[in-house]
Design a protein around this motif. Structure first.
Motif, PDB file in Angstrom:
ATOM      1  N   ARG A  77       2.219 -52.993  47.133  1.00 54.63           N
ATOM      2  CA  ARG A  77       2.886 -52.164  46.126  1.00 54.63           C
ATOM      3  C   ARG A  77       2.544 -52.634  44.713  1.00 54.63           C
ATOM      4  O   ARG A  77       3.393 -52.921  43.877  1.00 54.63           O
ATOM      5  N   GLN A  78       1.224 -52.712  44.492  1.00 52.99           N
ATOM      6  CA  GLN A  78       0.752 -53.093  43.169  1.00 52.99           C
ATOM      7  C   GLN A  78       0.968 -51.937  42.191  1.00 52.99           C
ATOM      8  O   GLN A  78       0.756 -50.761  42.538  1.00 52.99           O
ATOM      9  N   PRO A  79       1.386 -52.205  40.969  1.00 55.19           N
ATOM     10  CA  PRO A  79       1.555 -51.141  39.993  1.00 55.19           C
ATOM     11  C   PRO A  79       0.189 -50.583  39.583  1.00 55.19           C
ATOM     12  O   PRO A  79      -0.838 -51.267  39.684  1.00 55.19           O
ATOM     13  N   ILE A  80       0.213 -49.316  39.106  1.00 53.99           N
ATOM     14  CA  ILE A  80      -1.046 -48.697  38.669  1.00 53.99           C
ATOM     15  C   ILE A  80      -1.515 -49.346  37.379  1.00 53.99           C
ATOM     16  O   ILE A  80      -0.797 -50.135  36.767  1.00 53.99           O
ATOM     17  N   LEU A  81      -2.760 -48.987  36.982  1.00 48.68           N
ATOM     18  CA  LEU A  81      -3.311 -49.544  35.766  1.00 48.68           C
ATOM     19  C   LEU A  81      -2.430 -49.212  34.557  1.00 48.68           C
ATOM     20  O   LEU A  81      -1.647 -48.246  34.585  1.00 48.68           O
ATOM     21  N   SER A  82      -2.632 -49.934  33.528  1.00 53.43           N
ATOM     22  CA  SER A  82      -1.905 -49.658  32.299  1.00 53.43           C
ATOM     23  C   SER A  82      -2.310 -48.306  31.760  1.00 53.43           C
ATOM     24  O   SER A  82      -3.379 -47.790  32.069  1.00 53.43           O
ATOM     25  N   TRP A  83      -1.463 -47.738  30.947  1.00 51.78           N
ATOM     26  CA  TRP A  83      -1.792 -46.419  30.398  1.00 51.78           C
ATOM     27  C   TRP A  83      -3.014 -46.489  29.503  1.00 51.78           C
ATOM     28  O   TRP A  83      -3.760 -45.526  29.379  1.00 51.78           O
ATOM     29  N   GLU A  84      -3.230 -47.693  28.891  1.00 48.92           N
ATOM     30  CA  GLU A  84      -4.422 -47.844  28.074  1.00 48.92           C
ATOM     31  C   GLU A  84      -5.686 -47.702  28.907  1.00 48.92           C
ATOM     32  O   GLU A  84      -6.660 -47.048  28.520  1.00 48.92           O
TER      33      GLU A  84
ATOM     34  N   LEU B 142      -5.959 -46.127  31.802  1.00 50.23           N
ATOM     35  CA  LEU B 142      -6.075 -44.741  32.239  1.00 50.23           C
ATOM     36  C   LEU B 142      -6.628 -43.860  31.119  1.00 50.23           C
ATOM     37  O   LEU B 142      -7.468 -42.981  31.347  1.00 50.23           O
ATOM     38  N   PHE B 143      -6.171 -44.117  29.895  1.00 48.73           N
ATOM     39  CA  PHE B 143      -6.642 -43.343  28.746  1.00 48.73           C
ATOM     40  C   PHE B 143      -8.144 -43.500  28.566  1.00 48.73           C
ATOM     41  O   PHE B 143      -8.876 -42.519  28.402  1.00 48.73           O
ATOM     42  N   TRP B 144      -8.601 -44.760  28.599  1.00 48.20           N
ATOM     43  CA  TRP B 144     -10.033 -44.991  28.376  1.00 48.20           C
ATOM     44  C   TRP B 144     -10.883 -44.456  29.532  1.00 48.20           C
ATOM     45  O   TRP B 144     -12.006 -43.989  29.322  1.00 48.20           O
ATOM     46  N   PHE B 145     -10.360 -44.454  30.718  1.00 47.59           N
ATOM     47  CA  PHE B 145     -11.089 -43.873  31.855  1.00 47.59           C
ATOM     48  C   PHE B 145     -11.282 -42.374  31.656  1.00 47.59           C
ATOM     49  O   PHE B 145     -12.374 -41.829  31.844  1.00 47.59           O
ATOM     50  N   ILE B 146     -10.192 -41.690  31.257  1.00 46.01           N
ATOM     51  CA  ILE B 146     -10.269 -40.251  31.029  1.00 46.01           C
ATOM     52  C   ILE B 146     -11.214 -39.937  29.877  1.00 46.01           C
ATOM     53  O   ILE B 146     -12.033 -39.010  29.945  1.00 46.01           O
ATOM     54  N   MET B 147     -11.109 -40.727  28.815  1.00 40.25           N
ATOM     55  CA  MET B 147     -11.971 -40.476  27.658  1.00 40.25           C
ATOM     56  C   MET B 147     -13.438 -40.720  27.982  1.00 40.25           C
ATOM     57  O   MET B 147     -14.322 -39.990  27.518  1.00 40.25           O
TER      58      MET B 147
ATOM     59  N   GLY C 287      -7.110 -42.985  20.142  1.00 41.19           N
ATOM     60  CA  GLY C 287      -6.363 -44.083  20.775  1.00 41.19           C
ATOM     61  C   GLY C 287      -5.392 -44.735  19.811  1.00 41.19           C
ATOM     62  O   GLY C 287      -4.244 -45.032  20.175  1.00 41.19           O
ATOM     63  N   ASN C 288      -5.845 -44.981  18.584  1.00 35.94           N
ATOM     64  CA  ASN C 288      -4.956 -45.598  17.582  1.00 35.94           C
ATOM     65  C   ASN C 288      -3.774 -44.698  17.258  1.00 35.94           C
ATOM     66  O   ASN C 288      -2.636 -45.161  17.101  1.00 35.94           O
ATOM     67  N   ILE C 289      -4.026 -43.409  17.181  1.00 37.18           N
ATOM     68  CA  ILE C 289      -2.935 -42.467  16.904  1.00 37.18           C
ATOM     69  C   ILE C 289      -1.898 -42.514  18.024  1.00 37.18           C
ATOM     70  O   ILE C 289      -0.681 -42.548  17.786  1.00 37.18           O
ATOM     71  N   ILE C 290      -2.389 -42.527  19.274  1.00 31.61           N
ATOM     72  CA  ILE C 290      -1.480 -42.534  20.425  1.00 31.61           C
ATOM     73  C   ILE C 290      -0.697 -43.851  20.481  1.00 31.61           C
ATOM     74  O   ILE C 290       0.519 -43.878  20.740  1.00 31.61           O
ATOM     75  N   VAL C 291      -1.385 -44.996  20.230  1.00 36.24           N
ATOM     76  CA  VAL C 291      -0.722 -46.307  20.271  1.00 36.24           C
ATOM     77  C   VAL C 291       0.387 -46.385  19.224  1.00 36.24           C
ATOM     78  O   VAL C 291       1.523 -46.827  19.488  1.00 36.24           O
TER      79      VAL C 291
END
Length: 385
Positions: free
Chosen positions: A67-74, A76-81, A37-41
């Motif tokens: 028309r709410q925006p999707i979650l932040s990429w952060e 989404l990242f933690w969900f996938i991880m 995560g730190n590398i990606i940030v």
């Protein structure tokens, strides 16, 4: 010996091992996640184009009526991880669980190899490990069966020695006794000498009969290793010959031999020696032990590819307790252990052994009216190599 199987249950230390392994695995994965995560940030923060692209995607991809925006990429990242971490942890714990199963199987095998040969693995597993457990338990069952067979054979040998010793000792004692009287001149006349010699001769004949039947029983047991000469045998002619052969001996006991032949002549292929031995033992048995019998009936029937023979007599009924053991070698009623019958208890055992080795069957039925020994032999016997 444990026979009942139950579901596999983890021991306390095994459960602790799984918990510790799960915690350590998740901890290590979270550390890896934070590093990635730190590398990606840092990568995104130092690349304005990437940042602008992510912003545009977030604004264009929405959900819901407002028309709410999707979650932040952060997020989404933690969900996938987290999903990946869960799969890796699950795979790791399953591997350890399987290793524990294998370890428990090995412990059971060590217990069996230490001399507990009748012990079975008492738990059920799944997959390949269950196949291993079933194979081990099947092997144990075969070992138990082999051990039981060995014990039975050993007991049979002991019984053989005991029975032979008993049957040989009785006439041998008489022979030694009467010859000892002659040796010590314990007789009054020549008639006494002849009497003692006659008794000794009769006893020696009993011993010879027993030895001959022992030899006969041994040969019957080894039929599979012998090469037999197959002969064409006319069934009706066989029955007629048997009637002629035993008529005189039977008449001395007040017994008549009656033959009921086949309606149509049948030629069977078998060993004339063995067939003769079967009938000799059965008819001799009927003459000797058919108490009160007036006739012995010999008959035959065609049953498919076999001939069914019957040797029956109208003598005294055989008790059920005796019928159950009548084909056991050396088995006799105690009342039959006398000088009149001279039986060794091997005749019927020999008959059964010969018939079974020739692919036939034998059974006996006894009522107040008739005692029948019924056996079958193939019409076309097979050559024994």
């Amino acid at each position: 010996m444990k026979n009942n199987t139950e579901s596999f249950k983890l021991k306390r230390n095994e459960r602790q091992e799984l918990w510790i392994e799960g915690i350590l695995t998740m901890s290590l994965l979270f550390l890896v996640d934070f590093a990635i995560g730190n590398i990606i940030v840092n990568f995104i923060r130092h690349n304005q184009g990437v940042t602008d692209g992510i912003f545009i995607i977030k604004q264009s991809v929405t959900f819901g009526p407002f028309r709410q925006p999707i979650l932040s990429w952060e997020g989404l990242f933690w969900f996938i991880m987290l999903l990946i971490n869960g799969l890796i942890a699950w795979w790791r714990l399953v591997r350890i669980y399987k290793r524990i199963e294998i370890s428990r199987i090995i412990d059971e095998l060590h217990y069996i190899s230490d001399g507990h040969f009748e012990h079975k693995i008492p738990f059920q597993l799944s997959g390949d490990n269950e196949r291993v457990v079933k194979s081990v338990n099947f092997l144990v069952e075969n070992v138990i069966k082999s051990m039981d067979d060995e014990r039975r054979i050993e007991k049979s040998k002991d019984d053989l020695v005991t029975s032979v010793s008993h049957d040989l000792r009785t006439p041998l004692t008489s022979i030694i006794g009467y010859l000892g009287l002659i040796e010590d001149h314990q007789y009054q006349s020549e008639a006494d000498i002849l009497k003692y010699c006659k008794i000794a001769y009769e006893k020696s004949q009993q011993m010879k009969l027993l030895v001959d039947q022992l030899f006969e029983y041994t040969k019957a047991n080894n039929l599979k290793q012998r090469k037999l000469e197959m002969n064409p045998i006319d069934v009706n002619q066989l029955l007629t010959q048997l009637e002629t052969s035993f008529a005189l001996e039977a008449s001395k006991r007040g017994i008549k031999i009656v033959v009921k032949p086949l309606k149509k002549d049948v030629i069977m292929s078998s060993s004339a020696e063995l067939v003769g031995r079967i009938f000799n033992n059965l008819i001799t048995n009927a003459i000797s032990y058919g108490e009160g019998a007036n006739k012995i009936c010999l008959s035959a029937k065609v049953k498919g590819a076999q001939i069914q023979f019957t040797v029956a007599n109208d003598g005294k009924r055989i008790p059920t307790s005796i019928i159950e053991r009548i084909f056991e070698r050396f088995y006799r009623e105690e009342s039959s252990r006398n000088t009149n019958t001279g039986g060794s208890g091997l005749g019927l055992a020999i008959v059964k052994e010969i018939i079974q080795n020739q692919g036939g069957t034998i059974n006996v039925n006894s009522t107040d009216k008739l005692t029948s020994f019924v056996f079958t032999l193939p019409i076309k016997g097979k050559q024994t190599d």
